[in-house]
Design a protein around this motif. Structure first.
Motif, PDB file in Angstrom:
ATOM      1  N   GLU A 135     106.230  75.406  44.907  1.00 44.66           N
ATOM      2  CA  GLU A 135     105.821  73.670  44.722  1.00 44.66           C
ATOM      3  C   GLU A 135     105.171  73.591  46.158  1.00 44.66           C
ATOM      4  O   GLU A 135     103.992  72.791  46.026  1.00 44.66           O
ATOM      5  CB  GLU A 135     106.961  72.860  44.413  1.00 44.66           C
ATOM      6  N   LEU A 174      94.352  63.742  39.318  1.00 46.28           N
ATOM      7  CA  LEU A 174      94.758  65.055  38.938  1.00 46.28           C
ATOM      8  C   LEU A 174      96.133  64.972  38.462  1.00 46.28           C
ATOM      9  O   LEU A 174      96.896  64.766  39.210  1.00 46.28           O
ATOM     10  CB  LEU A 174      94.450  66.079  39.878  1.00 46.28           C
ATOM     11  N   VAL A 197      85.302  66.655  41.384  1.00 43.73           N
ATOM     12  CA  VAL A 197      86.753  67.358  41.118  1.00 43.73           C
ATOM     13  C   VAL A 197      86.385  68.417  40.009  1.00 43.73           C
ATOM     14  O   VAL A 197      86.874  69.678  40.337  1.00 43.73           O
ATOM     15  CB  VAL A 197      87.585  66.341  40.615  1.00 43.73           C
ATOM     16  N   PHE A 221      98.623  67.961  37.650  1.00 39.23           N
ATOM     17  CA  PHE A 221      98.733  69.456  37.954  1.00 39.23           C
ATOM     18  C   PHE A 221     100.138  69.844  37.243  1.00 39.23           C
ATOM     19  O   PHE A 221     101.363  69.173  37.534  1.00 39.23           O
ATOM     20  CB  PHE A 221      98.480  69.827  39.439  1.00 39.23           C
ATOM     21  N   LEU A 262      86.839  68.043  48.985  1.00 37.73           N
ATOM     22  CA  LEU A 262      86.252  67.134  48.251  1.00 37.73           C
ATOM     23  C   LEU A 262      85.519  66.000  49.401  1.00 37.73           C
ATOM     24  O   LEU A 262      84.582  65.673  49.230  1.00 37.73           O
ATOM     25  CB  LEU A 262      86.871  66.252  47.247  1.00 37.73           C
ATOM     26  N   LEU A 291      96.502  71.502  46.942  1.00 39.16           N
ATOM     27  CA  LEU A 291      95.969  70.252  46.283  1.00 39.16           C
ATOM     28  C   LEU A 291      95.487  69.336  47.630  1.00 39.16           C
ATOM     29  O   LEU A 291      94.570  68.516  47.326  1.00 39.16           O
ATOM     30  CB  LEU A 291      97.006  69.527  45.478  1.00 39.16           C
ATOM     31  N   LEU A 299     102.581  68.124  39.576  1.00 40.16           N
ATOM     32  CA  LEU A 299     102.442  67.168  40.891  1.00 40.16           C
ATOM     33  C   LEU A 299     101.076  66.239  40.329  1.00 40.16           C
ATOM     34  O   LEU A 299     100.178  67.005  39.519  1.00 40.16           O
ATOM     35  CB  LEU A 299     101.624  68.214  41.993  1.00 40.16           C
ATOM     36  N   LYS A 322      97.808  63.755  41.820  1.00 39.62           N
ATOM     37  CA  LYS A 322      97.531  63.366  42.985  1.00 39.62           C
ATOM     38  C   LYS A 322      96.191  62.750  42.831  1.00 39.62           C
ATOM     39  O   LYS A 322      95.233  63.118  41.639  1.00 39.62           O
ATOM     40  CB  LYS A 322      96.920  64.653  43.978  1.00 39.62           C
ATOM     41  N   GLU A 323      95.680  61.590  43.531  1.00 39.78           N
ATOM     42  CA  GLU A 323      94.513  60.941  43.164  1.00 39.78           C
ATOM     43  C   GLU A 323      93.533  61.220  44.360  1.00 39.78           C
ATOM     44  O   GLU A 323      93.903  61.404  45.610  1.00 39.78           O
ATOM     45  CB  GLU A 323      94.690  59.255  43.472  1.00 39.78           C
ATOM     46  N   TYR A 324      92.454  61.526  43.758  1.00 40.41           N
ATOM     47  CA  TYR A 324      91.023  61.911  44.806  1.00 40.41           C
ATOM     48  C   TYR A 324      90.109  60.891  45.005  1.00 40.41           C
ATOM     49  O   TYR A 324      89.548  60.286  43.836  1.00 40.41           O
ATOM     50  CB  TYR A 324      90.516  63.269  44.574  1.00 40.41           C
ATOM     51  N   ASP A 325      89.749  60.705  46.269  1.00 41.78           N
ATOM     52  CA  ASP A 325      88.525  59.581  46.471  1.00 41.78           C
ATOM     53  C   ASP A 325      87.093  60.276  46.270  1.00 41.78           C
ATOM     54  O   ASP A 325      86.528  60.587  47.112  1.00 41.78           O
ATOM     55  CB  ASP A 325      88.628  59.071  47.702  1.00 41.78           C
ATOM     56  N   ALA A 326      87.126  60.843  44.826  1.00 37.87           N
ATOM     57  CA  ALA A 326      85.940  61.706  44.676  1.00 37.87           C
ATOM     58  C   ALA A 326      85.458  61.399  43.089  1.00 37.87           C
ATOM     59  O   ALA A 326      86.607  61.120  42.311  1.00 37.87           O
ATOM     60  CB  ALA A 326      85.951  63.039  44.985  1.00 37.87           C
ATOM     61  N   PRO A 327      84.197  61.547  42.871  1.00 36.51           N
ATOM     62  CA  PRO A 327      83.934  61.158  41.313  1.00 36.51           C
ATOM     63  C   PRO A 327      84.286  62.624  40.505  1.00 36.51           C
ATOM     64  O   PRO A 327      84.717  63.633  41.001  1.00 36.51           O
ATOM     65  CB  PRO A 327      82.478  61.296  41.299  1.00 36.51           C
ATOM     66  N   LEU A 378      82.500  67.754  50.698  1.00 36.12           N
ATOM     67  CA  LEU A 378      81.508  67.683  49.992  1.00 36.12           C
ATOM     68  C   LEU A 378      80.811  66.367  49.815  1.00 36.12           C
ATOM     69  O   LEU A 378      79.552  66.262  49.653  1.00 36.12           O
ATOM     70  CB  LEU A 378      82.169  67.757  48.365  1.00 36.12           C
ATOM     71  N   LYS A 379      81.633  65.335  49.979  1.00 35.14           N
ATOM     72  CA  LYS A 379      80.937  63.889  49.981  1.00 35.14           C
ATOM     73  C   LYS A 379      79.949  63.939  51.259  1.00 35.14           C
ATOM     74  O   LYS A 379      79.069  63.427  51.193  1.00 35.14           O
ATOM     75  CB  LYS A 379      82.003  62.943  49.953  1.00 35.14           C
ATOM     76  N   LEU A 425      92.387  70.682  48.372  1.00 35.73           N
ATOM     77  CA  LEU A 425      91.300  70.227  47.411  1.00 35.73           C
ATOM     78  C   LEU A 425      90.661  69.002  47.912  1.00 35.73           C
ATOM     79  O   LEU A 425      89.469  68.683  47.997  1.00 35.73           O
ATOM     80  CB  LEU A 425      91.682  70.276  46.152  1.00 35.73           C
ATOM     81  N   GLU A 426      91.755  68.052  48.485  1.00 35.14           N
ATOM     82  CA  GLU A 426      91.278  66.874  49.191  1.00 35.14           C
ATOM     83  C   GLU A 426      90.179  66.883  50.336  1.00 35.14           C
ATOM     84  O   GLU A 426      89.057  66.317  50.419  1.00 35.14           O
ATOM     85  CB  GLU A 426      92.520  66.162  49.554  1.00 35.14           C
TER      86      GLU A 426
END
Lengths: 139, 108
Positions: B86, A100, A18, A102, B100, B93, A7, A9-14, B103-104, B96-97
């Motif tokens: 899966e 990310l 992460v 995974f 984050l 995941l 998998l 995934k793009e995260y909007d975080a530095p 956190l921001k 996790l978003e």
């Protein structure tokens, strides 16, 4: 059939955020599952979740690789899975974003067990179960 | 079914079976991968076939080529399990978003 689960995934975080989320016990416990992780190669830890028939809720893990802000991998054994591997790779993207990649791999043993179980379900004699199978599994 | 144990007791045949559960392969490819002669591989495949773990089909595009398939009925359980796994990871995941994002917001 999938050799592994992959998998992205793009995260909007530095990337530092992460990496923190991947390597701090408290963070992992919040977004993944309660655990006693420590970022030390060889460290053995557990994830704990609700049990259900066939799974006691405990996933046994061992830290395999750590590369600062780049890669984390650990072994994953629990329920039907034994010695599978979970890998998180992260990469810095422009605008303080992070990618990310995974992967959960190493299902060969599981596939093998299912095949054996299926065969046994097809009415094998006890002799095979008690005599030949232990020999086979010990290989 | 009496040959199934024999079929799986051999490590090469287990390897062949595991390989073709990922994707069907031609007998020639299997021979190359396992560094064996074609007749030697064919013998292993025949034993797997007799135990109903695999089936052989002639390639649709090339009549000379024979492809070896795993009998996926026996492995539906595996597919089902991995599909669920899966879904589990996709959910985490996404989690996790959210983590984050929170956190921001805390940092602001």
């Amino acid at each position: 059939m999938a050799k592994s689960i992959k998998l992205s995934k793009e995260y909007d975080a530095p990337i530092t955020d992460v990496w923190m989320a991947l390597t701090h016990k408290e963070a992992l416990s919040e977004w993944l599952m309660p655990c006693n992780f420590e970022p030390i190669i060889g460290f053995e830890f557990e994830f704990r979740t609700k049990a259900y028939p066939g799974f006691d809720g405990i996933t046994h893990c061992k830290v395999l690789e750590i590369k600062d802000k780049e890669l984390l991998s650990f072994s994953w054994s629990g329920g039907s899975l034994k010695d599978t591997k979970v890998t998180f790779k992260i990469k810095e993207l422009p605008n303080n974003r992070t990618l990310l990649d995974f992967e959960h791999s190493g299902f060969e043993g599981f596939v093998n067990n299912v095949i054996v179980k299926r065969i046994l379900a097809n009415g094998w004699k006890n002799k095979i179960l008690t005599k030949y199978l232990p020999k086979y599994l010990a290989k | 079914m009496s040959d199934v144990f024999k079929a799986l007791a051999d490590p090469t045949r287990r390897e062949i079976l595991l390989m073709i559960t990922k994707q069907p392969e031609s007998v020639n490819t299997l021979a190359e991968r396992f560094n064996m002669s074609r007749p030697a591989v064919s013998k292993h495949i025949k034993i797997l076939e007799e135990s109903q773990l695999t089936k052989i089909e002639t390639d649709k595009n090339d009549g000379r080529q024979r492809n070896c398939y795993a009998q996926l009925e026996a492995l539906a359980e595996v597919n089902e399990y991995l599909k669920k796994l899966e879904e589990f990871w996709k959910g985490r995941l996404d989690g996790l978003e959210n983590f984050l994002r929170k956190l921001k917001e805390k940092k602001k």
